[in-house]
Enzyme design. Structure first.
Site, mmCIF file in Angstrom:
data_model
loop_
_atom_site.group_PDB
_atom_site.id
_atom_site.type_symbol
_atom_site.label_atom_id
_atom_site.label_comp_id
_atom_site.label_asym_id
_atom_site.label_seq_id
_atom_site.Cartn_x
_atom_site.Cartn_y
_atom_site.Cartn_z
ATOM 1 N N TYR A 288 -1.699 5.677 -3.208
ATOM 2 C CA TYR A 288 -1.170 4.227 -2.745
ATOM 3 C C TYR A 288 0.094 3.734 -3.064
ATOM 4 O O TYR A 288 0.836 3.291 -2.303
ATOM 5 C CB TYR A 288 -2.354 3.324 -3.377
ATOM 6 N N ASN B 33 -0.361 -4.800 8.503
ATOM 7 C CA ASN B 33 -1.259 -5.140 7.348
ATOM 8 C C ASN B 33 -2.220 -4.189 6.967
ATOM 9 O O ASN B 33 -2.651 -3.918 5.833
ATOM 10 C CB ASN B 33 -1.876 -6.541 7.628
ATOM 11 N N LYS C 42 3.208 2.748 -0.582
ATOM 12 C CA LYS C 42 3.777 1.295 -0.423
ATOM 13 C C LYS C 42 4.982 1.343 -0.893
ATOM 14 O O LYS C 42 5.831 0.447 -0.688
ATOM 15 C CB LYS C 42 2.828 0.211 -1.419
#
Ligand code: NDP
Length: 243
Positions: free
Chosen positions: A151, A86, A155
């Site tokens: 980012y 996470n 991801k």
């Protein structure tokens, strides 16, 4: 989940906290990883549910620290049933202004951190011939976003890693899946301006931000779903329908 051990990285707040509590509600013992946020409050919330909690400080972007985190989990509980990757950060800015360190920091934490942790749990999970890995991606990894080149790359990279690991580990009964949250109400999104939040809300068919608990329930579902592997579940109120 009773008797099972679940590692949650970045578990001291936000989505990680909600995930840790959701597994604790189901009777799992929790290895709560944190970096700088104190884990004490969440550890107490977990223990109040009658399960054990081992809080371990580690920077998941460092290979040796990720390895040590898993070793400490094994020493305490003797097994790792579920890994929830996470931990994540943002360093948003336009591509033309993005510094090398902004790119490296996000890739090192979000993507390499995820690799470091998967690498560390693979051995114990293969020995157990059972395990579940759930990686936190993002709708930004599917659709891209202005100001988030670093980012989005991290991801999207997580998705490729998830698909590959799912194929590699399936023969040992280990599943590997990803969750792609949309806009969730945590510290990460609290920093956005009201104007930006308003713009984002206009693109969410369900008309509201998601709650960390709604992501946690999807993670829990994947951990329990022994015949689902190599998938990404989008939890975004409809932000990226049709992709
Ligand atoms: P928060 O900023 O609230 O929490 C992030 C957590 O990650 C913190 O506990 C932080 O620890 C931890 N962390 C960061 N870097 C490291 C590191 N190197 N090693 C260990 N832990 C680290 O964010 P969210 O709860 O919103 O985000 C959780 C995950 O969900 C992230 O991967 C994020 O990218 C993803 N996500 C979030 C969305 C959202 O809208 N909120 C949407 C899509 C995906 P510390 O505080 O100690 O630094």
């Amino acid at each position: 989940m009773k008797g099972k051990t679940v590692i949650v990285t970045g578990g001291a707040k936000g989505i990680g906290r909600a995930v840790a509590l959701a597994f604790a509600d189901e009777g799992a013992d929790i290895v709560l990883n944190y970096r700088s946020t104190s884990p004490d409050a969440v550890k107490a919330e977990i223990e109040a549910r009658g399960v054990k909690c081992l809080a371990v400080q580690a920077d998941v972007s460092a290979f040796a620290e990720a390895d040590k985190l898993v070793s400490e989990a094994m020493n305490e509980f003797g097994r790792v049933d579920v890994l929830v990757n996470n931990a994540g950060i943002t360093r948003d800015t336009l591509l033309m202004r993005m510094k090398e360190e902004d790119f490296d920091a996000v890739i090192n934490t979000n993507l390499k951190g995820c690799f470091n942790m998967m690498r560390a749990v693979t051995k114990p999970m293969m020995k157990q011939r059972k395990g579940a890995i759930i990686n936190m991606s993002s709708v930004i990894g599917l659709a891209g976003n202005i100001g988030q080149v670093n980012y989005a790359a991290s991801k999207a990279g997580i998705l490729g890693m998830t698909y590959s690991a799912a194929k590699e580990l399936a023969s040992r009964n280990i599943t590997c899946n990803a969750v792609a949250p949309g806009m969730i109400a945590t510290d990460m999104t609290a920093v956005l301006s009201d104007k930006m939040k308003e713009q984002i809300l206009q693109n969410i068919p369900l008309g509201r931000l998601g709650q960390p608990e709604e992501i946690a329930q999807t993670v829990l579902f994947l951990a329990k779903s022994e015949y689902i592997t190599g998938q990404v579940i989008t939890v975004d109120g409809g932000m990226v329908i049709g992709r």
